[in-house]
Design a protein around this motif. Structure first.
Motif, short mmCIF file in Angstrom:
data_model
loop_
_atom_site.label_atom_id
_atom_site.label_comp_id
_atom_site.label_asym_id
_atom_site.label_seq_id
_atom_site.Cartn_x
_atom_site.Cartn_y
_atom_site.Cartn_z
N ASN A 79 0.86 -1.18 0.00
CA ASN A 79 0.00 0.00 0.00
C ASN A 79 0.90 1.24 0.00
N GLY A 80 1.48 1.54 -1.18
CA GLY A 80 2.50 2.57 -1.30
C GLY A 80 3.84 2.02 -0.88
N SER A 81 4.94 2.69 -1.29
CA SER A 81 6.24 2.16 -0.85
C SER A 81 6.43 2.38 0.64
N ASP A 82 5.68 3.31 1.22
CA ASP A 82 5.78 3.50 2.66
C ASP A 82 5.44 2.21 3.42
N GLU A 83 4.46 1.45 2.93
CA GLU A 83 4.15 0.18 3.60
C GLU A 83 5.28 -0.83 3.41
N THR A 106 17.87 13.33 3.13
CA THR A 106 17.19 12.31 2.33
C THR A 106 15.70 12.26 2.68
N TYR A 107 15.01 11.33 2.09
CA TYR A 107 13.57 11.15 2.28
C TYR A 107 13.26 10.99 3.77
N GLY A 108 12.24 11.68 4.26
CA GLY A 108 11.96 11.74 5.68
C GLY A 108 11.37 10.49 6.30
N MET A 109 10.78 9.61 5.47
CA MET A 109 10.05 8.47 6.04
C MET A 109 10.94 7.44 6.73
N TYR A 110 12.22 7.32 6.31
CA TYR A 110 13.07 6.29 6.92
C TYR A 110 13.21 6.56 8.41
N LYS A 111 13.45 7.83 8.74
CA LYS A 111 13.62 8.21 10.13
C LYS A 111 12.31 8.06 10.91
N LEU A 150 19.43 4.01 0.84
CA LEU A 150 20.02 4.90 -0.16
C LEU A 150 18.92 5.29 -1.13
N CYS A 151 18.63 6.56 -1.22
CA CYS A 151 17.59 7.03 -2.12
C CYS A 151 18.28 7.61 -3.35
N SER A 152 18.10 6.96 -4.51
CA SER A 152 18.84 7.38 -5.69
C SER A 152 17.97 7.22 -6.95
N ASN A 154 18.19 11.01 -5.31
CA ASN A 154 17.88 11.33 -3.93
C ASN A 154 16.85 12.46 -3.81
N ASN A 155 15.93 12.26 -2.89
CA ASN A 155 14.98 13.30 -2.51
C ASN A 155 15.50 13.88 -1.19
N PRO A 156 15.76 15.16 -1.03
CA PRO A 156 15.35 16.28 -1.88
C PRO A 156 16.43 16.86 -2.79
N ILE A 179 17.74 0.31 -1.84
CA ILE A 179 17.84 1.43 -2.77
C ILE A 179 16.42 1.87 -3.14
N ASP A 180 16.09 3.09 -2.75
CA ASP A 180 14.77 3.64 -3.02
C ASP A 180 14.82 4.35 -4.38
N GLU A 181 14.17 3.73 -5.37
CA GLU A 181 14.21 4.26 -6.73
C GLU A 181 12.88 4.93 -7.10
N GLN A 206 10.40 0.67 -5.47
CA GLN A 206 9.89 1.61 -6.47
C GLN A 206 8.44 1.93 -6.15
N THR A 207 7.85 2.84 -6.91
CA THR A 207 6.48 3.27 -6.61
C THR A 207 5.77 3.69 -7.90
N LEU A 208 4.45 3.64 -7.88
CA LEU A 208 3.70 4.19 -9.01
C LEU A 208 3.24 5.63 -8.71
N SER A 209 3.72 6.19 -7.59
CA SER A 209 3.24 7.51 -7.16
C SER A 209 3.84 8.69 -7.92
N LYS A 210 4.96 8.50 -8.61
CA LYS A 210 5.64 9.63 -9.20
C LYS A 210 5.49 9.60 -10.72
N ALA A 211 6.43 9.00 -11.43
CA ALA A 211 6.39 9.04 -12.90
C ALA A 211 5.10 8.41 -13.45
N ILE A 217 -3.66 5.91 -5.84
CA ILE A 217 -4.07 4.50 -5.64
C ILE A 217 -3.21 3.77 -4.63
N ARG A 218 -2.03 4.33 -4.28
CA ARG A 218 -1.10 3.73 -3.31
C ARG A 218 -0.61 2.36 -3.78
N LEU A 219 0.41 2.36 -4.62
CA LEU A 219 1.05 1.09 -4.94
C LEU A 219 2.57 1.25 -4.92
C1 LIG Z 1 7.51 9.99 -3.03
C2 LIG Z 1 8.50 9.03 -2.51
C3 LIG Z 1 8.11 7.73 -2.24
C4 LIG Z 1 6.73 7.27 -2.54
O1 LIG Z 1 6.06 6.74 -1.51
P1 LIG Z 1 4.65 6.06 -1.81
O2 LIG Z 1 4.27 5.59 -0.46
O3 LIG Z 1 4.89 4.93 -2.78
O4 LIG Z 1 3.75 7.09 -2.39
C5 LIG Z 1 9.07 6.83 -1.80
N1 LIG Z 1 10.35 7.22 -1.63
C6 LIG Z 1 10.74 8.46 -1.91
C7 LIG Z 1 12.15 8.84 -1.76
C8 LIG Z 1 9.81 9.41 -2.34
O5 LIG Z 1 10.22 10.65 -2.60
#
Ligand SMILES: *Cc1c(COP(=O)(O)O)cnc(C)c1O
Length: 348
Positions: A79-83, A106-111, A150-152, A154-156, A179-181, A206-211, A217-219
């Protein structure tokens, strides 16, 4: 190549002994006959979604498999890459005992996920030019280091890490290298998917949320060795990817030309945006980007952020991230949105 990587050494002990939830339908999987389903207390009247979704997302995985060239038994969907990221914590990280390593900014969710799961978060800053500091990362790990994120691209910051540094880490890190792509489809760099078989400690998210334009839909997708995927399958909620999501994702993945066209438009707009941003008097630096956003350094990020809000434009203030003092992150929008943004920002 990396041999002799023992995944059971990384596993949490409760997960090792876990018996997963099974539905009656798992047992009759593959039955060719039309079955009568009186097992799950569903409403029998058809409306398209009256049945529980396929817990293994077989059809969707087959579409992904053709597209990405990865076996379906090396994929896990969430349910999204966050899950997916959360499942990695829950499978491998023992609360208050194990640790993870992240490389800010880097991306805030890891922390956040480390906090939720009560796992020590070790931070090794990127270098001034946002590259990996391999020696420092290696020095920060110990025998309880389970995951390295490793986010590559990288965001932000928008850059991709050097292939050589990632390879060094894959060869020598004790735990899993994730590796978060999320932005790989915007990048000219190749995905690490082709290296899955060479590195049993490699996990690609990877995720369907961006490109792919399906944030709603959260995948999220996770690619790894069959051994790792088997473990994650044991702990995932059985119906974590709903029926509507599975259907929309399949349809979209088959629209390759449309997706590719949108990506190429966004890349062109990104270049225009880059050139225009260089001309803004209070913009001190425009970072090159491999993704669909641009990081800029300005004179006063919170002030400029507020001015843009007042003008009806929302960007992201990244100033609180290390090495990102006075930076704003701007997502590439439609051509009209970008032109409007540039017109407004030039008047500030
Ligand atoms: C936007 C983003 C995601 C996407 O997360 P979802 O839960 O799939 O929407 C994942 N990793 C990074 C680095 C992002 O910027």
């Amino acid at each position: 190549m990396r041999d002799n990587f023992d995944i059971t050494r990384l596993l949490r002990s409760n997960v090792a002994g876990l018996e997963p939830y099974r539905s009656a339908r798992d047992e009759c999987k593959g039955a060719s006959k039309q079955m009568v389903f009186l097992d799950a207390n569903e409403n029998p009247y058809p409306n398209g979604v009256n049945r529980y979704p396929d817990p293994r997302q077989k059809d969707l995985k087959e579409v992904l498999s053709r597209l990405k060239g990865v076996d379906t038994n090396k994929m896990l969907l969430g349910n999204g890459s966050d899950e997916v990221l959360d499942l990695l914590f829950r499978a491998f990280c023992e609360p208050r005992v194990d640790n993870i390593i992240i490389v800010p900014p880097t991306y805030g969710m890891y922390k956040v996920l480390a906090g939720i799961n009560d796992i020590e978060n070790r931070e090794v800053l990127l270098s001034a030019n946002f590259e990996l500091r391999v020696q420092e990362i290696m020095a920060a790990q110990d025998t309880r280091s389970k995951l390295l994120f490793l986010c590559s691209p990288n965001n932000p910051t928008g850059n991709s890490f050097s292939e050589e540094s990632i390879l060094q880490l894959l060869k020598s890190f004790n735990g899993l290298v994730v590796i978060d792509e999320a932005y790989i489809d915007f990048s000219e760099k190749e995905s690490w998917l082709k290296k899955l078989d060479a590195f049993p400690n490699l996990v690609i998210v990877q995720t369907l949320s961006k490109a792919y334009g399906l944030a709603g839909i959260r995948l999220g997708m996770c690619y790894a060795s069959e051994a790792i995927i088997t473990i994650l399958n044991k702990i995932k909620p059985p119906y974590n990817v709903n029926e509507l999501t599975q259907e929309r994702a399949k349809d979209r993945l088959l629209e390759t030309n449309k997706v590719d066209f949108e990506i190429s438009c966004l890349l062109e707009y990104k270049n225009d945006l880059y050139k225009q941003l260089l001309k803004v008097h209070f913009v001190n630096q425009v970072y090159t980007s491999d993704a669909n956003f641009i990081l800029i350094k300005v004179d006063d990020a919170p002030g400029r952020y507020k001015q843009l809000i007042d003008a009806g434009i929302v960007v992201r203030d990244r100033s609180t991230q290390p090495l990102c003092e006075n930076t704003l992150r701007i997502t590439v929008g439609t051509q009209a949105e970008n032109e409007h943004f540039i017109t407004v920002i030039k008047t500030l």
